[in-house]
Design a protein around this motif. Sequence first.
Motif, mmCIF file in Angstrom:
data_model
loop_
_atom_site.group_PDB
_atom_site.id
_atom_site.type_symbol
_atom_site.label_atom_id
_atom_site.label_comp_id
_atom_site.label_asym_id
_atom_site.label_seq_id
_atom_site.Cartn_x
_atom_site.Cartn_y
_atom_site.Cartn_z
ATOM 1 N N GLU A 109 -7.381 0.685 -2.096
ATOM 2 C CA GLU A 109 -8.204 -0.323 -1.427
ATOM 3 C C GLU A 109 -8.302 -1.615 -2.238
ATOM 4 N N ALA A 110 -7.841 -1.596 -3.480
ATOM 5 C CA ALA A 110 -7.891 -2.785 -4.334
ATOM 6 C C ALA A 110 -6.648 -3.658 -4.155
ATOM 7 N N VAL A 114 0.803 -13.380 0.327
ATOM 8 C CA VAL A 114 0.921 -12.929 -1.059
ATOM 9 C C VAL A 114 0.207 -11.586 -1.161
ATOM 10 N N ASN A 115 0.925 -10.572 -1.649
ATOM 11 C CA ASN A 115 0.337 -9.257 -1.879
ATOM 12 C C ASN A 115 -0.176 -9.209 -3.315
ATOM 13 N N VAL A 116 -1.485 -8.907 -3.466
ATOM 14 C CA VAL A 116 -2.096 -8.846 -4.794
ATOM 15 C C VAL A 116 -2.759 -7.486 -5.002
ATOM 16 N N ASP A 117 -2.863 -7.125 -6.265
ATOM 17 C CA ASP A 117 -3.464 -5.854 -6.658
ATOM 18 C C ASP A 117 -4.582 -6.161 -7.649
ATOM 19 N N PHE A 118 -5.807 -5.788 -7.292
ATOM 20 C CA PHE A 118 -6.976 -6.013 -8.149
ATOM 21 C C PHE A 118 -7.163 -4.889 -9.171
#
Length: 175
Positions: free
Chosen positions: A76-77, A119-123
């Motif tokens: 989910e991040a 843009v695909n980002v990962d937190f």
Amino acid sequence: MTITNENCVVAIEYEVKEAGTTEVVDTNKGAEPLEFITGKGHIIPGLENALSGMAEGESGDIMVSAADAYGESNPEAKQVLPLDQFEGVDLKEGMTLYGQGENGETVQVTVTSFDDKDVNVDFNHPLAGKDLMFSVTVLGAREATADEAASGQVGGAQGESCGSHGGGDGCGCSH
């Protein structure tokens, strides 16, 4: 002297690799030691727990599971954001960006991919979901001063060493 419990100022030299690899992901070898106060949550719990019982001058390899390091990766991040939110940024896959969270805190994201729209980002922390192998040397351990114990901040080398008072006073250091 060995490290136990809480309120000891510990100084370590370390090198960390993702378990099963030879690539160093972080190290302070040849630089300032990492100093922290035990029991204050300054370092990942798996490493702090494994240091308990080690003696000043002792070295060892410590395996820390993902759950006791930066946690498991949370699907989910991961988010897809519009490209226009990154105007002026020379995007590269794998790059780390820093921004401001909802409560004003600094947040770190990794760009996982992008195209001409999104843009695909990962937190997640970059080491989330990874088991880590630490090679550590305990360079020093002493009782935290009253100010250090209260503030949770290491005040430098002005504190007494545990040996100078016999290791008592509840510092958690033992000889």
